[in-house]
Scaffold this motif. Sequence first.
Motif, PDB file in Angstrom:
ATOM      1  N   PRO A 280       4.367  -5.510 -28.355  1.00 38.50           N
ATOM      2  CA  PRO A 280       4.519  -6.086 -29.501  1.00 38.50           C
ATOM      3  C   PRO A 280       5.127  -5.071 -30.871  1.00 38.50           C
ATOM      4  O   PRO A 280       5.777  -5.404 -31.690  1.00 38.50           O
ATOM      5  CB  PRO A 280       3.434  -6.831 -29.974  1.00 38.50           C
ATOM      6  CG  PRO A 280       2.347  -6.335 -29.221  1.00 38.50           C
ATOM      7  CD  PRO A 280       3.220  -5.740 -27.801  1.00 38.50           C
ATOM      8  N   GLU A 281       4.341  -3.912 -30.810  1.00 34.07           N
ATOM      9  CA  GLU A 281       4.725  -3.129 -31.647  1.00 34.07           C
ATOM     10  C   GLU A 281       6.052  -2.433 -31.561  1.00 34.07           C
ATOM     11  O   GLU A 281       6.696  -2.250 -32.617  1.00 34.07           O
ATOM     12  CB  GLU A 281       3.639  -1.680 -31.634  1.00 34.07           C
ATOM     13  CG  GLU A 281       3.734  -0.697 -30.380  1.00 34.07           C
ATOM     14  CD  GLU A 281       3.314  -1.495 -28.945  1.00 34.07           C
ATOM     15  OE1 GLU A 281       3.569  -0.785 -28.043  1.00 34.07           O
ATOM     16  OE2 GLU A 281       2.681  -2.570 -29.107  1.00 34.07           O
ATOM     17  N   ARG A 282       6.823  -2.415 -30.486  1.00 34.97           N
ATOM     18  CA  ARG A 282       8.037  -1.934 -30.133  1.00 34.97           C
ATOM     19  C   ARG A 282       9.001  -2.931 -31.018  1.00 34.97           C
ATOM     20  O   ARG A 282      10.219  -2.975 -31.241  1.00 34.97           O
ATOM     21  CB  ARG A 282       8.338  -1.471 -29.037  1.00 34.97           C
ATOM     22  CG  ARG A 282       7.724  -0.271 -28.793  1.00 34.97           C
ATOM     23  CD  ARG A 282       7.787   0.368 -27.349  1.00 34.97           C
ATOM     24  NE  ARG A 282       9.310   0.778 -27.152  1.00 34.97           N
ATOM     25  CZ  ARG A 282       9.663   0.883 -25.682  1.00 34.97           C
ATOM     26  NH1 ARG A 282       8.874   0.782 -24.721  1.00 34.97           N
ATOM     27  NH2 ARG A 282      10.840   1.152 -25.892  1.00 34.97           N
ATOM     28  N   LEU A 283       8.623  -4.241 -30.857  1.00 34.25           N
ATOM     29  CA  LEU A 283       9.474  -5.392 -31.335  1.00 34.25           C
ATOM     30  C   LEU A 283       9.385  -5.499 -32.892  1.00 34.25           C
ATOM     31  O   LEU A 283      10.335  -5.805 -33.779  1.00 34.25           O
ATOM     32  CB  LEU A 283       9.285  -6.629 -30.699  1.00 34.25           C
ATOM     33  CG  LEU A 283       9.989  -6.943 -29.216  1.00 34.25           C
ATOM     34  CD1 LEU A 283       9.320  -8.241 -28.698  1.00 34.25           C
ATOM     35  CD2 LEU A 283      11.361  -6.931 -29.445  1.00 34.25           C
ATOM     36  N   LEU A 284       8.039  -5.219 -33.358  1.00 34.01           N
ATOM     37  CA  LEU A 284       7.764  -5.662 -34.659  1.00 34.01           C
ATOM     38  C   LEU A 284       8.125  -4.410 -35.700  1.00 34.01           C
ATOM     39  O   LEU A 284       8.513  -4.691 -36.736  1.00 34.01           O
ATOM     40  CB  LEU A 284       6.417  -6.071 -34.839  1.00 34.01           C
ATOM     41  CG  LEU A 284       5.927  -7.317 -34.194  1.00 34.01           C
ATOM     42  CD1 LEU A 284       4.507  -7.510 -34.625  1.00 34.01           C
ATOM     43  CD2 LEU A 284       6.767  -8.515 -35.005  1.00 34.01           C
ATOM     44  N   LEU A 285       7.814  -3.082 -35.323  1.00 36.36           N
ATOM     45  CA  LEU A 285       8.317  -2.056 -35.844  1.00 36.36           C
ATOM     46  C   LEU A 285       9.425  -1.534 -35.903  1.00 36.36           C
ATOM     47  O   LEU A 285       9.920  -0.835 -34.691  1.00 36.36           O
ATOM     48  CB  LEU A 285       7.283  -0.959 -35.440  1.00 36.36           C
ATOM     49  CG  LEU A 285       5.748  -1.017 -35.598  1.00 36.36           C
ATOM     50  CD1 LEU A 285       4.956   0.105 -35.253  1.00 36.36           C
ATOM     51  CD2 LEU A 285       5.352  -1.261 -37.090  1.00 36.36           C
TER      52      LEU A 285
END
Length: 70
Positions: A64-69
């Motif tokens: 999720p961090e790679r999609l959100l950041l």
Amino acid sequence: MKPTRTSIQFGRSLQRLRAEADLTQDGLAKLSRVQQNHISKLERGERLPSWTTMRKLVDVLGHPERLLLL
């Protein structure tokens, strides 16, 4: 929607994660239950996902961090 910097960056991240998972757009669509044409628009930066769609994509792709950041 006219592509924005944010939507384009999100689309690139989504496309990269999908490729890393060795999935086609159709494969991701089937696993996430998000329509293939919607995934295509997301990857081209023509749309940003709803939270529901984001959750479905994260459930399949993880990171999720790679999609959100962006």
